[in-house]
Design an enzyme around this catalytic site. Structure first.
Site, mmCIF file in Angstrom:
data_model
loop_
_atom_site.group_PDB
_atom_site.id
_atom_site.type_symbol
_atom_site.label_atom_id
_atom_site.label_comp_id
_atom_site.label_asym_id
_atom_site.label_seq_id
_atom_site.Cartn_x
_atom_site.Cartn_y
_atom_site.Cartn_z
ATOM 1 N N GLN A 109 0.828 -1.208 0.000
ATOM 2 C CA GLN A 109 0.000 0.000 0.000
ATOM 3 C C GLN A 109 0.866 1.264 0.000
ATOM 4 O O GLN A 109 0.606 2.222 0.719
ATOM 5 C CB GLN A 109 -0.938 -0.014 1.199
ATOM 6 C CG GLN A 109 -2.128 -0.935 1.056
ATOM 7 C CD GLN A 109 -3.119 -0.438 0.008
ATOM 8 O OE1 GLN A 109 -3.252 0.754 -0.247
ATOM 9 N NE2 GLN A 109 -3.817 -1.384 -0.625
ATOM 10 N N SER A 110 1.881 1.261 -0.840
ATOM 11 C CA SER A 110 2.834 2.370 -0.867
ATOM 12 C C SER A 110 2.224 3.644 -1.441
ATOM 13 O O SER A 110 1.752 3.671 -2.586
ATOM 14 C CB SER A 110 4.049 1.976 -1.715
ATOM 15 O OG SER A 110 4.867 3.089 -1.986
ATOM 16 N N ASN A 111 2.243 4.723 -0.644
ATOM 17 C CA ASN A 111 1.850 6.036 -1.157
ATOM 18 C C ASN A 111 2.841 6.532 -2.199
ATOM 19 O O ASN A 111 2.463 7.159 -3.183
ATOM 20 C CB ASN A 111 1.789 7.048 -0.008
ATOM 21 C CG ASN A 111 0.772 6.688 1.040
ATOM 22 O OD1 ASN A 111 -0.347 6.288 0.722
ATOM 23 N ND2 ASN A 111 1.142 6.824 2.308
#
Length: 336
Positions: free
Chosen positions: A75-77
């Site tokens: 869930q990398s921004n």
């Protein structure tokens, strides 16, 4: 500090707002709390990485790259913002996503930031936890280079001396905003992970002789490791802007008491912070970064570390898109 000397693509929505949080300040009955809204930088719901990418993607263009590769957690921004920036510039983007949590939930693996990665046209491949992800990324990049592609790789979080220029510039922006409204800032607090945000801020503030301390709330590494990594990058950033030696180790503070069970794993205090900001101020935090930073700030206010009469600026690093990857962790009742 003359950052116009460095290549930059101006796509972020700047300056981001600096707002007073009256209801949160009243509820905590401590310092006057302000928020720097770097969740409003634009490009796919915004976030702190967009400032870094203005400099990183300019460097990529200068290298005539046609493929951008970066890495991060599922869930990398940062991955999402890189994918969005690449789409805007007409570049292809390939992501390496590391499974740091072991979560098997459908929403975690296919909703939130992952969904947005795909909407922006990025491709991705998964990796297990515990690997040297920058080394994995370089190996994949070499495969593409052998196919004739011009690859530009970006380290996790965009955290190198090029990316950190974005937060040296943010320091200049924030101090100018404070000066314009006669706001004396006693502390800046934010979540610190891949180090680029904190290193850039510390370097920029020292270059300006702003005399504003930065307090990082670590979301992953232990205190000693986080502070050492931030310091090394701050030194490199200071060298980059021609201000060698302005940063000392005493300028770098990172508190790792609020990490919880590990990176990407929500904490009870972090979820409480998400609900508090949402219900009192209409502001969305994320479960990985900003909620843990806010949880640390709230706890430290309650412990009188930050005192009544002081003024705190909480730097919101963005990431609300990842809320949709964690619905079961947030304690929100299901609708019928």
């Amino acid at each position: 500090m003359h950052l116009a000397r460095f290549p930059r693509i101006h796509l972020a929505h700047l300056p981001t707002p600096l707002e007073r949080l009256d209801r949160l300040s009243e509820a905590l009955n401590g310092p006057e709390i302000w928020i720097k809204r770097d969740d409003c930088t634009g490009l796919s719901t915004g976030g702190n990485k967009t400032r870094k990418l203005e400099f990183l993607m300019a460097e990529a263009q200068a290298c005539e790259a046609d493929l951008i590769i970066t890495q991060g957690a599922t869930q990398s921004n940062h991955a999402r913002q890189t994918a969005a920036f690449s789409a805007k510039l007409g570049m292809e983007c390939h992501l390496l996503l590391e499974d740091r949590t072991g979560y098997k939930e459908e929403n975690y693996n296919h909703n939130g930031n992952v969904l947005l990665d795909l909407l922006h046209g990025a491709t991705y491949e998964k990796r297990g936890s515990g690997l040297d992800m920058n080394a994995e990324m370089e190996a994949v990049a070499e495969e593409f280079r052998e196919q004739g592609r011009k690859v530009y790789t970006i380290p996790g979080g965009g955290s190198n001396s090029t990316g950190a220029l974005g937060y040296a510039n943010c320091a200049l922006e924030l101090v100018a905003q404070a000066n314009d409204r006669d706001l004396v800032i006693d502390h800046i607090v934010h979540a610190t992970g891949s180090t680029g945000t904190q290193a850039g801020l510390v370097t920029g503030l020292k270059a300006l002789n702003a005399q504003i301390p930065v307090y990082g709330i670590s979301v992953r590494a232990a205190k000693e490791a986080q502070e050492e990594n931030v310091f090394k990058l701050a030194e490199a950033t200071a060298d980059r802007i021609g201000c060698e030696g302005i940063v000392s180790q005493a300028d770098v503070v990172a508190n790792s008491d609020y990490v919880g069970e590990g990176y990407g794993l929500p904490t009870e205090a972090g979820i409480d912070a998400i609900q508090m900001f949402a219900k009192l101020e209409g502001i969305l935090l994320d479960p990985v970064y900003s909620s843990k930073g806010a949880a640390g700030m709230i706890d430290l206010i309650r412990k009188d570390h930050f005192k009544k009469g002081e003024r705190i600026v909480f730097l919101h690093t963005g990431g609300s898109a990842s809320l949709f990857g964690y619905p079961s962790a947030l304690g929100v009742p299901k609708t019928a």
